[in-house]
Motif scaffolding. Structure first.
Motif, PDB file in Angstrom:
ATOM      1  N   VAL A   1      16.426 -41.049  46.323  1.00 24.38           N
ATOM      2  CA  VAL A   1      16.172 -42.201  47.184  1.00 24.38           C
ATOM      3  C   VAL A   1      17.487 -42.827  47.654  1.00 24.38           C
ATOM      4  CG1 VAL A   1      15.238 -44.543  47.207  1.00 24.38           C
ATOM      5  CG2 VAL A   1      13.912 -42.678  46.185  1.00 24.38           C
ATOM      6  N   ILE A   2      18.492 -42.855  46.793  1.00 21.26           N
ATOM      7  CA  ILE A   2      19.760 -43.518  47.129  1.00 21.26           C
ATOM      8  C   ILE A   2      20.408 -42.861  48.340  1.00 21.26           C
ATOM      9  CG2 ILE A   2      22.072 -44.085  46.287  1.00 21.26           C
ATOM     10  CD1 ILE A   2      20.865 -44.096  43.446  1.00 21.26           C
TER      11      ILE A   2
ATOM     12  N   THR B   1      27.641 -29.936  48.862  1.00 21.72           N
ATOM     13  CA  THR B   1      28.547 -29.649  47.753  1.00 21.72           C
ATOM     14  C   THR B   1      28.066 -30.299  46.466  1.00 21.72           C
ATOM     15  OG1 THR B   1      30.428 -29.464  49.280  1.00 21.72           O
ATOM     16  CG2 THR B   1      30.932 -29.829  46.950  1.00 21.72           C
ATOM     17  N   LEU B   2      27.602 -31.547  46.555  1.00 20.51           N
ATOM     18  CA  LEU B   2      27.043 -32.219  45.373  1.00 20.51           C
ATOM     19  C   LEU B   2      25.841 -31.443  44.827  1.00 20.51           C
ATOM     20  CD1 LEU B   2      27.157 -36.014  46.360  1.00 20.51           C
ATOM     21  CD2 LEU B   2      28.549 -34.857  44.642  1.00 20.51           C
TER      22      LEU B   2
ATOM     23  N   TRP C   1      22.323 -34.703  31.794  1.00 21.85           N
ATOM     24  CA  TRP C   1      21.976 -35.875  32.604  1.00 21.85           C
ATOM     25  C   TRP C   1      23.027 -36.167  33.665  1.00 21.85           C
ATOM     26  CZ3 TRP C   1      17.172 -37.115  32.609  1.00 21.85           C
ATOM     27  CH2 TRP C   1      16.381 -36.840  31.483  1.00 21.85           C
ATOM     28  N   LEU C   2      24.281 -35.822  33.390  1.00 22.78           N
ATOM     29  CA  LEU C   2      25.316 -35.952  34.423  1.00 22.78           C
ATOM     30  C   LEU C   2      24.989 -35.059  35.609  1.00 22.78           C
ATOM     31  CD1 LEU C   2      28.104 -36.752  35.539  1.00 22.78           C
ATOM     32  CD2 LEU C   2      29.076 -34.895  34.145  1.00 22.78           C
TER      33      LEU C   2
ATOM     34  N   LEU D   1      21.537 -36.913  43.770  1.00 26.47           N
ATOM     35  CA  LEU D   1      22.266 -37.540  44.874  1.00 26.47           C
ATOM     36  C   LEU D   1      22.537 -36.529  45.992  1.00 26.47           C
ATOM     37  CD1 LEU D   1      24.810 -39.739  42.878  1.00 26.47           C
ATOM     38  CD2 LEU D   1      22.717 -40.475  44.032  1.00 26.47           C
ATOM     39  N   GLY D   2      22.833 -35.297  45.612  1.00 26.23           N
ATOM     40  CA  GLY D   2      23.081 -34.285  46.633  1.00 26.23           C
ATOM     41  C   GLY D   2      21.827 -33.942  47.420  1.00 26.23           C
ATOM     42  N   GLN D   3      20.724 -33.695  46.726  1.00 26.18           N
ATOM     43  CA  GLN D   3      19.526 -33.235  47.419  1.00 26.18           C
ATOM     44  C   GLN D   3      18.850 -34.333  48.221  1.00 26.18           C
ATOM     45  OE1 GLN D   3      17.301 -30.883  44.340  1.00 26.18           O
ATOM     46  NE2 GLN D   3      17.877 -29.200  45.695  1.00 26.18           N
TER      47      GLN D   3
END
Length: 415
Positions: free
Chosen positions: A275-276, A300-301, A318-319, A326-328
């Motif tokens: 969502v972010i 890349t993320l 979890w990292l 965040l990437g997807q």
């Protein structure tokens, strides 16, 4: 004339917004609810990894194959009635697919999954056009809300299906007969409820609607446009990585040592974090001269997160889940944003959307299937890293073309 431009009076009220978001919530649970209980399904039905790959591939494949049906439905019954019909059939498919194994065998599960994917494919083509028609001055905001709702539905299904299976375990163990039944059936069938709720909220949208005249060959010109192909291939390649995650990540993490509930929760958290960047990436990208830098950054993320989940110590999972999410979130929202930015008019945007989703999702279906085949062949997950790396690198190449500040040829006046 656009795909959705000549319906009855535009609706921009709160009820329309709520109905749209409720429909959007239903565009992923049919897919993300399977992977957390895939092991239980495989055990009950004796499915090999290759057949598991086919099961996770079918809904994605039919997302693409069913996309061309959307304009035909619009010509016959109109966009609102098309969405409603797809919701009803989706609910029936979600009810039937866990239970038909007791009557017609395993093939029924695969058929129900394919039908559910086809319904989602039709709705996915229609909703962006309805948003653009009913909220013409708030397209970016509505696209963000649409993506948030989609991610919430996907996250909820990923995170709660396995706990539902465990909660229903005692009841289903007492009531089931034979190895082909089990608590996974009720956990999957639960996801018909959001479809029923969305259909009920969508009913007021049907008043005064009528079929829409749509030229049959509207997208013919786009099929000869290199930029349209770059946008479509980027949509498909990033979607392939997404559906590999949806279909296989919990199984991979379970094999690496996580408990089933924790693995499902990891997928849920990853989707929720999307969502972010689903909001931020288009906001940043639309304010830049071109979108190549944003596309390269989010892809890349995505690759880093995937490789971390596959190879890094499981204690650090979890990292990598955060990085992956965040990437997807950014890759998917940017793929949707490109459909609008690369089109010179609303008509072309509708045609580009149909082309990108039809070609893209058909291509994306190969990802989950190849994961199953490679896992079956190698007996492990290490080789999957080469596959996701190849897909991500191909997506980066397409991003360099699709991200340029150019537009596809207009389809206005096309035969």
């Amino acid at each position: 004339m656009t795909l959705l431009s000549t319906s009855a009076m535009p609706r921009r009220g709160v009820l329309t917004l709520v109905a749209l978001l409720l429909v959007a919530i239903n565009l992923r649970p049919a897919l993300t609810s399977v992977s957390p209980v895939l092991g239980s399904i495989a055990e009950a039905l004796a499915l090999s990894p290759s057949w598991q790959g086919i099961l996770t591939t079918l809904p994605v494949l039919f997302l693409g194959l069913a996309a061309p049906l959307a304009p035909k439905l619009v010509r016959r019954i109109g966009p609102e009635r098309s969405v409603f019909a797809a919701l009803v059939v989706l609910a029936l498919a979600l009810l039937a697919r866990p239970y038909v194994v007791t009557t017609v065998g395993t093939a029924g599960l695969f058929l129900g999954t394919a039908v559910a994917g086809g319904c989602i494919g039709v709705i996915g083509v229609l909703l962006p056009g309805i948003v653009k028609r009913d909220f013409p001055r708030r397209v970016s905001i509505m696209t963000g809300l649409y993506t948030v709702a989609l991610n919430l539905g996907a996250s909820a299904a990923a995170g709660t299906t396995e706990p539902l299976r465990q909660a229903l375990g005692g009841l289903w163990q007492n009531a089931s007969q034979g190895a082909s039944t089990g608590p996974w059936q009720g956990a999957l069938a639960f996801w018909l409820l959001p479809a029923v709720i969305a259909a009920l909220f969508w009913l007021p949208q049907l008043k005064g609607t009528k079929p829409v005249r749509v030229p049959v060959r509207r997208g013919a010109r786009l099929r000869h446009d290199p930029l349209a192909w770059q946008v479509s291939l980027f949509m498909g390649l990033q979607s392939s990585l997404a559906y590999i995650v949806f279909g296989w990540l919990p199984t991979i993490l379970q094999d690496r040592g996580l408990a089933a509930v924790t693995a499902g929760l990891a997928l849920s958290v990853s989707i929720l974090l999307q969502v972010i960047t689903a909001i931020l990436a288009p906001w940043i990208g639309s304010r830049m001269r071109d979108q190549r830098a944003v596309l390269i950054g989010v892809m890349t993320l995505t690759l880093i997160g995937l490789l971390g989940c596959l190879y890094a110590p499981i204690a650090s999972v979890w990292l990598w889940i955060v990085i992956l999410g965040l990437g997807q979130g950014g890759t998917f929202s940017m793929a949707l944003t490109l459909l609008a930015l690369r089109a010179p008019d609303a008509t072309t945007a509708a045609s580009l959307s149909a082309m990108a989703q039809g070609i893209g999702y058909t291509l994306a279906a190969m990802g989950p299937l190849l994961v199953g085949v490679l896992h079956d062949w190698s007996g492990g997950w290490n080789v999957v890293g080469f596959l996701v790396s190849a897909i991500a690198l191909a997506a980066l190449v397409m991003a360099l073309g699709a991200g340029r500040d150019r537009q596809v040829a207009s389809t206005l006046g096309a035969d």
